[in-house]
Design an enzyme around this catalytic site. Sequence first.
Site, mmCIF file in Angstrom:
data_model
loop_
_atom_site.group_PDB
_atom_site.id
_atom_site.type_symbol
_atom_site.label_atom_id
_atom_site.label_comp_id
_atom_site.label_asym_id
_atom_site.label_seq_id
_atom_site.Cartn_x
_atom_site.Cartn_y
_atom_site.Cartn_z
ATOM 1 N N LYS A 138 12.155 7.628 13.040
ATOM 2 C CA LYS A 138 12.696 8.135 11.777
ATOM 3 C C LYS A 138 14.024 8.860 11.969
ATOM 4 O O LYS A 138 14.917 8.788 11.127
ATOM 5 C CB LYS A 138 11.665 9.043 11.100
ATOM 6 C CG LYS A 138 10.390 8.319 10.680
ATOM 7 C CD LYS A 138 10.671 7.163 9.729
ATOM 8 C CE LYS A 138 9.399 6.522 9.194
ATOM 9 N NZ LYS A 138 9.664 5.444 8.222
ATOM 10 N N ALA A 180 0.271 11.948 -0.236
ATOM 11 C CA ALA A 180 -0.993 11.240 -0.059
ATOM 12 C C ALA A 180 -0.692 9.784 0.260
ATOM 13 O O ALA A 180 -0.046 9.081 -0.529
ATOM 14 C CB ALA A 180 -1.840 11.349 -1.320
ATOM 15 N N TYR A 182 6.973 7.971 16.312
ATOM 16 C CA TYR A 182 7.266 8.027 14.877
ATOM 17 C C TYR A 182 8.497 8.893 14.610
ATOM 18 O O TYR A 182 9.408 8.494 13.878
ATOM 19 C CB TYR A 182 6.053 8.589 14.139
ATOM 20 C CG TYR A 182 6.191 8.571 12.634
ATOM 21 C CD1 TYR A 182 6.002 7.389 11.924
ATOM 22 C CD2 TYR A 182 6.492 9.723 11.918
ATOM 23 C CE1 TYR A 182 6.123 7.361 10.547
ATOM 24 C CE2 TYR A 182 6.617 9.699 10.545
ATOM 25 C CZ TYR A 182 6.427 8.522 9.858
ATOM 26 O OH TYR A 182 6.559 8.490 8.495
ATOM 27 N N ASP A 227 6.790 -9.826 8.028
ATOM 28 C CA ASP A 227 6.702 -8.829 9.096
ATOM 29 C C ASP A 227 8.137 -8.475 9.442
ATOM 30 O O ASP A 227 8.858 -9.285 10.038
ATOM 31 C CB ASP A 227 5.980 -9.414 10.305
ATOM 32 C CG ASP A 227 5.851 -8.415 11.458
ATOM 33 O OD1 ASP A 227 6.543 -7.371 11.429
ATOM 34 O OD2 ASP A 227 5.076 -8.690 12.397
ATOM 35 N N VAL A 228 8.572 -7.274 9.068
ATOM 36 C CA VAL A 228 9.983 -6.925 9.216
ATOM 37 C C VAL A 228 10.434 -6.837 10.670
ATOM 38 O O VAL A 228 11.645 -6.857 10.942
ATOM 39 C CB VAL A 228 10.334 -5.610 8.486
ATOM 40 C CG1 VAL A 228 10.122 -5.747 6.980
ATOM 41 C CG2 VAL A 228 9.548 -4.439 9.051
ATOM 42 N N SER A 276 0.842 -1.196 0.000
ATOM 43 C CA SER A 276 0.000 0.000 0.000
ATOM 44 C C SER A 276 0.875 1.243 0.000
ATOM 45 O O SER A 276 2.092 1.180 0.206
ATOM 46 C CB SER A 276 -0.917 0.024 1.229
ATOM 47 O OG SER A 276 -0.153 0.084 2.415
ATOM 48 N N GLY A 277 0.212 2.381 -0.222
ATOM 49 C CA GLY A 277 0.880 3.667 -0.083
ATOM 50 C C GLY A 277 2.099 3.839 -0.964
ATOM 51 O O GLY A 277 2.126 3.422 -2.129
#
Length: 255
Positions: free
Chosen positions: A164, A195, A160, A69-70, A22-23
């Site tokens: 990062k 988006a 988050y 699943d990382v 996705s994304g």
Amino acid sequence: MTNVLDLFRLDGRVAVVTGASSGLGVGFARALGQAGADVVLAARRADRLEEVVRDVRGTGRRALTVTTDVSDPEQCTALAEAAVAEFGRIDILVNNAGVGTAVPALHERPEEFRRVIDVNLNGAYWAAQACARVMEPGSSIINIASVLGLIKSYAPQAAYAASKAGLIGLTRDLAQQWSGRRGIRVNAIAPGYFASEMTAQIPPDKLMTFIGNTSPLRRLGEQHELDAAVVFLAGPGASYITGSTLAVDGGMSGH
């Protein structure tokens, strides 16, 4: 004399993209296929990979899906092994798998914080380890960080932002360890606001107000603008670039 356009071709190369269901990951997989690479698509939601497989194969390239699943190092090892078993090599890793939360720091539960770090930072490390073990000199690892690893967010996103910022630090260290000794370049991209499933959770009026106040371009980024950066860092045109973080953020980090 080298044709400059050839510096952006990935013919004969094999790319692994995590978070490909996705994304942004969907766009990365398509772009790498268009540039000539065979693509290994990794994600937890394997059922959502079939459309991406069709898109990659539609470019004339081969594609493989691997449920991953990382956050589990063993699954990352299995991913690398599956890629080599199918295609014989791994030349490119795009560490794109990620999750995001927006929870006030005094209310964030330990398991929420740990889950974000476990996927966004630890997962990128496990995938990089697994792929680097089989990569040949000239290979490229691209970590998808975030502008929030460089600047403050308008929302409460401690986990988050920490993940990062950590990924950017990890990029520098792995480049130091692997670029000279193993010939593997390691770089990061820090996207601004595009988006995606994550930005879709933000009220549009609040998001655009924030972007208007922080980005000189005053708009969301478009997928192809990020795809171009991934293809560039993946290929020979970026052969003298390692340990760098490329901000693709509409000027936010320099504002």
